[in-house]
Write an enzyme that holds these catalytic residues in place. Structure first.
Site: not given
Ligand code: NAP
Length: 248
Positions: A156, A160
């Protein structure tokens, strides 16, 4: 208003978490929001419904970030509807954590495909219409893990970190066409991705955040809207940290 007079926003991973908040933040009567998701059909319809009920236009499409064919179909659907792409937010992401000596090659590949190669393909698909339009905004959601590293997340954090390089090169290649590319690096944000962490791990992370609390998806969405606005027209190739001071 006709859809081809509206601003077209594409958000990957809009069914839940940060992506859903980004879709809601962009939605209004002057925008068409297209988002994809992997398998959360019910949550995707809720995002779509909330926007459509408020008088906006949203369409959620199942398309795997790991499939070039799916992504081509997803973008074609948007282009057929509005004929343009104004903003691309590469947000979709996933984790498959384990310590490096135990990490399976398949888990490395899948995380790279979804988090990095998928963003590269979407950027390519958006670049062409944006270059024709001589305008566009590309926003990549990277992570504090891609900047500082994180034990258990070799795949990951590498993906990133790769997104940061992709952002900077996209910015340099497309600047002369009035297209900006920036990244947002969230710290610890409360979403489905972080709710699986053990309570002790969550408290330990929050204790290290200088501001003393976790971020929300809206904290990230607000920055995406800013980066896509006229106020940010001269900002490109940058990484904006949204982390409460966790990494400075
Ligand atoms: P999340 O709640 O797990 O949501 C992930 C989203 O991405 C969902 O809509 C999911 O679709 C979609 N997704 C995952 N795999 C996919 C695939 N193979 N094809 C199409 N769609 C896919 O994650 P989040 O926390 O909102 O994260 C959003 C972004 O922010 C990510 O890039 C993550 O790495 C980044 N981020 C998050 C955090 C944090 O603390 N949360 C911190 C740093 C960076 P489904 O609903 O259908 O699974």
């Amino acid at each position: 208003m006709d859809n081809n007079l509206k601003r077209t926003i594409i958000v990957t991973g809009g069914s839940r978490g940060i992506g859903r908040s980004i879709c809601l933040a962009f939605a209004d009567k002057n925008t068409c929001v297209f988002f994809n998701y992997l398998s959360s059909e019910r949550q995707a319809s809720l995002t779509e419904k909330e926007i459509n009920d408020a008088g906006g236009f949203a369409r959620g499409i199942q398309a795997d970030m790991g499939s070039e064919q799916d992504l081509e179909k997803f973008f074609k659907g948007a282009m057929d509807e509005t004929g343009r792409i104004d903003v691309l937010v590469n947000n979709a992401g996933m984790t498959k954590d384990s310590l490096l000596p135990r990490m399976k090659s398949g888990d490395w590949d899948r995380v790279m495909d979804v988090n990095l190669k998928g963003a590269f393909i979407c950027t390519k698909l958006a670049a062409r219409p944006m270059m024709r339009q001589k305008s566009g905004r590309i926003i990549n959601i990277t992570s504090i893990a891609g900047i500082a590293g994180n034990p258990g997340q070799a795949n990951y954090s590498a993906a990133k970190a790769g997104l940061v390089g992709l952002t900077k090169t996209t910015a340099l290649e497309l600047a002369s066409r009035n297209i900006t590319a920036n990244a947002i690096a969230p710290g610890y944000i409360e979403t489905g991705m972080t709710e699986g962490l053990a309570e002790s791990r969550t408290s330990e992370i929050i204790a290290r955040i200088p501001m003393g609390f976790a971020g929300t998806p809206q904290d990230v969405a607000g920055v995406a809207v800013f980066l896509a606005s006229d106020a940010a027209r001269y900002i490109t190739g940058q990484v904006i940290h949204v982390n409460g001071g966790l990494y400075t």
